[in-house]
Design a protein around this motif. Sequence first.
Motif, PDB file in Angstrom:
ATOM      1  N   PHE A   7       0.795  -1.231   0.000  1.00  0.00           N
ATOM      2  CA  PHE A   7       0.000   0.000   0.000  1.00  0.00           C
ATOM      3  C   PHE A   7       0.822   1.272   0.000  1.00  0.00           C
ATOM      4  CE2 PHE A   7       0.077  -1.694   4.379  1.00  0.00           C
ATOM      5  CZ  PHE A   7       0.609  -0.631   5.084  1.00  0.00           C
ATOM      6  N   LEU A 244      12.158   3.601   4.541  1.00  0.00           N
ATOM      7  CA  LEU A 244      11.316   3.132   5.640  1.00  0.00           C
ATOM      8  C   LEU A 244      12.044   3.168   6.981  1.00  0.00           C
ATOM      9  CD1 LEU A 244       9.471   0.167   3.891  1.00  0.00           C
ATOM     10  CD2 LEU A 244       8.521   2.384   4.551  1.00  0.00           C
TER      11      LEU A 244
ATOM     12  N   GLY C  54      10.415   0.366   9.590  1.00  0.00           N
ATOM     13  CA  GLY C  54       9.575  -0.276   8.573  1.00  0.00           C
ATOM     14  C   GLY C  54       9.928  -1.718   8.281  1.00  0.00           C
ATOM     15  N   TYR C  57       7.219  -4.179   7.257  1.00  0.00           N
ATOM     16  CA  TYR C  57       6.692  -4.034   5.893  1.00  0.00           C
ATOM     17  C   TYR C  57       7.527  -4.818   4.891  1.00  0.00           C
ATOM     18  CZ  TYR C  57       4.370  -1.500   2.077  1.00  0.00           C
ATOM     19  OH  TYR C  57       3.622  -1.158   0.966  1.00  0.00           O
ATOM     20  N   THR C  81       8.261   4.834  12.893  1.00  0.00           N
ATOM     21  CA  THR C  81       8.575   5.451  11.604  1.00  0.00           C
ATOM     22  C   THR C  81       7.643   4.951  10.512  1.00  0.00           C
ATOM     23  OG1 THR C  81      10.876   5.777  12.231  1.00  0.00           O
ATOM     24  CG2 THR C  81      10.395   5.814   9.891  1.00  0.00           C
ATOM     25  N   LEU C  82       7.264   3.677  10.589  1.00  0.00           N
ATOM     26  CA  LEU C  82       6.353   3.141   9.570  1.00  0.00           C
ATOM     27  C   LEU C  82       5.034   3.909   9.583  1.00  0.00           C
ATOM     28  CD1 LEU C  82       5.789   1.099   7.356  1.00  0.00           C
ATOM     29  CD2 LEU C  82       5.038  -0.527   9.113  1.00  0.00           C
ATOM     30  N   VAL C  85       5.521   7.389   8.041  1.00  0.00           N
ATOM     31  CA  VAL C  85       5.562   7.365   6.573  1.00  0.00           C
ATOM     32  C   VAL C  85       4.158   7.156   6.022  1.00  0.00           C
ATOM     33  CG1 VAL C  85       6.424   6.086   4.567  1.00  0.00           C
ATOM     34  CG2 VAL C  85       7.978   6.624   6.450  1.00  0.00           C
ATOM     35  N   CYS C  86       3.396   6.259   6.650  1.00  0.00           N
ATOM     36  CA  CYS C  86       2.016   6.022   6.204  1.00  0.00           C
ATOM     37  C   CYS C  86       1.182   7.300   6.334  1.00  0.00           C
ATOM     38  CB  CYS C  86       1.390   4.887   7.007  1.00  0.00           C
ATOM     39  SG  CYS C  86       2.095   3.270   6.626  1.00  0.00           S
ATOM     40  N   ALA C  88       2.267  10.343   6.217  1.00  0.00           N
ATOM     41  CA  ALA C  88       2.708  11.293   5.191  1.00  0.00           C
ATOM     42  C   ALA C  88       2.167  10.920   3.818  1.00  0.00           C
ATOM     43  CB  ALA C  88       4.237  11.365   5.155  1.00  0.00           C
ATOM     44  N   GLN C  89       1.887   9.635   3.603  1.00  0.00           N
ATOM     45  CA  GLN C  89       1.378   9.190   2.303  1.00  0.00           C
ATOM     46  C   GLN C  89      -0.141   8.986   2.317  1.00  0.00           C
ATOM     47  OE1 GLN C  89       3.437   5.970   0.358  1.00  0.00           O
ATOM     48  NE2 GLN C  89       5.442   6.949   0.528  1.00  0.00           N
ATOM     49  N   LYS C  91      -1.919   6.873   4.159  1.00  0.00           N
ATOM     50  CA  LYS C  91      -2.220   5.443   4.148  1.00  0.00           C
ATOM     51  C   LYS C  91      -2.431   4.880   5.546  1.00  0.00           C
ATOM     52  CE  LYS C  91      -1.492   4.967  -0.338  1.00  0.00           C
ATOM     53  NZ  LYS C  91      -2.580   4.604  -1.269  1.00  0.00           N
ATOM     54  N   GLU C  94      -4.896   1.931   5.699  1.00  0.00           N
ATOM     55  CA  GLU C  94      -4.292   0.713   5.152  1.00  0.00           C
ATOM     56  C   GLU C  94      -3.331   0.082   6.172  1.00  0.00           C
ATOM     57  OE1 GLU C  94      -4.751   3.532   3.608  1.00  0.00           O
ATOM     58  OE2 GLU C  94      -5.557   3.125   1.602  1.00  0.00           O
ATOM     59  N   LEU C  95      -2.590   0.933   6.874  1.00  0.00           N
ATOM     60  CA  LEU C  95      -1.674   0.409   7.894  1.00  0.00           C
ATOM     61  C   LEU C  95      -2.451  -0.320   8.977  1.00  0.00           C
ATOM     62  CD1 LEU C  95       1.250   0.255   9.050  1.00  0.00           C
ATOM     63  CD2 LEU C  95       0.637   2.249  10.426  1.00  0.00           C
ATOM     64  N   TRP C  98      -3.754  -3.695   7.743  1.00  0.00           N
ATOM     65  CA  TRP C  98      -2.654  -4.660   7.572  1.00  0.00           C
ATOM     66  C   TRP C  98      -2.126  -5.124   8.928  1.00  0.00           C
ATOM     67  CZ3 TRP C  98       2.638  -3.525   8.719  1.00  0.00           C
ATOM     68  CH2 TRP C  98       3.526  -4.555   8.383  1.00  0.00           C
ATOM     69  N   LEU C 113      10.211  12.067  12.730  1.00  0.00           N
ATOM     70  CA  LEU C 113      10.518  12.818  11.507  1.00  0.00           C
ATOM     71  C   LEU C 113      10.089  14.277  11.623  1.00  0.00           C
ATOM     72  CD1 LEU C 113       9.433  10.203   8.783  1.00  0.00           C
ATOM     73  CD2 LEU C 113      11.717  10.586   9.755  1.00  0.00           C
ATOM     74  N   LEU C 115       7.076  15.572  11.296  1.00  0.00           N
ATOM     75  CA  LEU C 115       6.063  15.989  10.315  1.00  0.00           C
ATOM     76  C   LEU C 115       4.706  16.260  10.955  1.00  0.00           C
ATOM     77  CD1 LEU C 115       6.920  13.400   7.490  1.00  0.00           C
ATOM     78  CD2 LEU C 115       7.612  15.808   7.614  1.00  0.00           C
TER      79      LEU C 115
END
Lengths: 263, 263, 263
Positions: A7, A244, C54, C57, C81-82, C85-86, C88-89, C91, C94-95, C98, C113, C115
């Motif tokens: 994803f 990642l 990550g 993943y 961190t995973l 990133v999710c 930021a995208q 997602k 979805e994370l 999963w 990070l 953000l």
Amino acid sequence: MPNGPTFLTLPSRVSKPRARGLTHVLDKALTVPATHALIAQCADLIDIVKVGWGIGYVDPHFSERVAAYRAAGVEVSLGGTLLEVCAAQGKVAELRDWALSCGVSVVEVSNGLGLLDRESKAALVRQFSTDFTVAAEVGSKDQSVPVIADEWIAEMESDLEAGAQWLVTEGRESGTVGIYHGNGSVRDDLIDAIGARIPLERVIFEAPSKAQQTWFIATVGPDVNLGNIATDDVIPLETLRLGLRADTALQISAINPVQASHH
Amino acid sequence: MPNGPTFLTLPSRVSKPRARGLTHVLDKALTVPATHALIAQCADLIDIVKVGWGIGYVDPHFSERVAAYRAAGVEVSLGGTLLEVCAAQGKVAELRDWALSCGVSVVEVSNGLGLLDRESKAALVRQFSTDFTVAAEVGSKDQSVPVIADEWIAEMESDLEAGAQWLVTEGRESGTVGIYHGNGSVRDDLIDAIGARIPLERVIFEAPSKAQQTWFIATVGPDVNLGNIATDDVIPLETLRLGLRADTALQISAINPVQASHH
Amino acid sequence: MPNGPTFLTLPSRVSKPRARGLTHVLDKALTVPATHALIAQCADLIDIVKVGWGIGYVDPHFSERVAAYRAAGVEVSLGGTLLEVCAAQGKVAELRDWALSCGVSVVEVSNGLGLLDRESKAALVRQFSTDFTVAAEVGSKDQSVPVIADEWIAEMESDLEAGAQWLVTEGRESGTVGIYHGNGSVRDDLIDAIGARIPLERVIFEAPSKAQQTWFIATVGPDVNLGNIATDDVIPLETLRLGLRADTALQISAINPVQASHH
């Protein structure tokens, strides 16, 4: 990565056999069960395993482990110091025969001990490239030997001309010689000079530490060839390549979405 | 090394049981499968495994792992700190009975915590040497305790007199105390003083880092006894002893062919 | 510790599930056999395993390994961190899906990070605490971000209010950021400030190095919650908690017999 999640938008990575983004691992005498476990975990992420220096000569399960790696599609390299010692003892032919009998596919030709002149080294590259893929290493293992970019590049060109498939830039397991200053930081002017003259897909940068791996991925890109990766660091390195891990996430995942594609 | 290659001229190494060139390994709680894998890989290269400090007391598979080591001809030692804690709690007899029941063959008698005077330590050496081989450790684990060669040697002589088989010189897992300066470099004057007074085959130098192992092999020779070797470093250490790693290759393989014999 | 020795007087340790003295382990992509070996060795000593950043993943055996940990009563956490990133995208949903499908029980909500603002982070804590136990991490992974105790505590209170079960104080695998100075020493004023305002059984201090673990055990006590413990260090850490290693023996075993009970 069969059935893994998909994803996220990540840099695309080419499957093996690949010409870029190689991961070259340093095996310091894994046990047999650990060898099999590594292969089961991430053989698809490992292009070449180097059984370091003279470990292959001492490890009683070397042949068995080489066979396991090769059966999983992983190339196996001898360490360059073993060839240097053999050359100093006049046993190069014996090394060749033994390496062939063990199933080794890659021979590293190096001059870390400083016993060879450039021509002798190129002759070894030429000789071994008949039967093996040759990885020619450039750089001394001795911190006191000055690092001069023009000399490195001349040696690299000589080794390529002699038949080397890859050029390995010395960093050692410690990451404090060759392309690194004594404190582990990258000699970026040397890397620039190499990049201007040598095709980077032919160069494997020894980068044992996370900071060094991060520098190359952030500077050259996720598909840089990296070497002397610890067996425990194969998947961690892959996360650095994919953005990642915090060290590369901003450069790879978020800030450069343009160069990203579906993983 | 059954069926290994034999084409190089390397220092000869004596087979086990041996009186010189001992490799003494620090086990920091290997899992059971990792213990078996280590044994299968290189039991013939390991003379003694020390299960460090109080790990044996906590590890639920300690007895099982001791049995595996002993069945493969590897001596197993308790860490000295465990005995020091037992002595402080008045539980020395209990420690002895438990160690015997586990199959432990070596007991380390140390004074890293500084709770014992020289006589009490020698008394423990005397007491344990009835049932076990005793490795008497010399040196404090505390960097602030001054290192005085004459005191070390007097303690070593006292421990030998009391029945110690081996004298272990403190370096810790970190390699920054005892026979090392805080930066990890060797106190070479201390080593010289020990070498002048104590038979070196009775001394095991704790040398956890590659630089320290290299120093001892280059200075004392391939058959120096080295201790606190990490479980992953047994074969790498053997390559250092044989001159098959860059750090020792010039000293062992090429420059001193006179002292070499067929391996 | 079934059938282990019991003759020493050691600090009492509560059995799992426990509210204090948690050991939170960093898994950097163990192989499947190594995962099973770790579980067989010391599942009763491990409260939470974090599969770092990550790695989950990318690791092809992640689900299988999560199942093994959970079956042994070990909670499994994703790395923060995973999630960053999710987020930021876009997602996050979805994370969540999963992670649920893999059997993950803990989600780390971090802002390493930089953000996220405090409100966005608290919103993620709130969102994930519906389906998971949330470990909210405080602190930047960037050494150049100033560490201000009042801001840390305000963020911790905000995260607790939003539903976090645990607060994880940033130290990274390196132990050189967040609660540590660049040289790895502890910011003791920050720890004091946290201890004065936040219940310590809710805080997990990332303490990757032995010196850092020692500091917390000697300062806070054997039952401090410690995180980012290497998989090889679980039993060594337990010996530090129990005063069976030289670093803590005087503080735990000998000097404070009053607070000890039968182990």
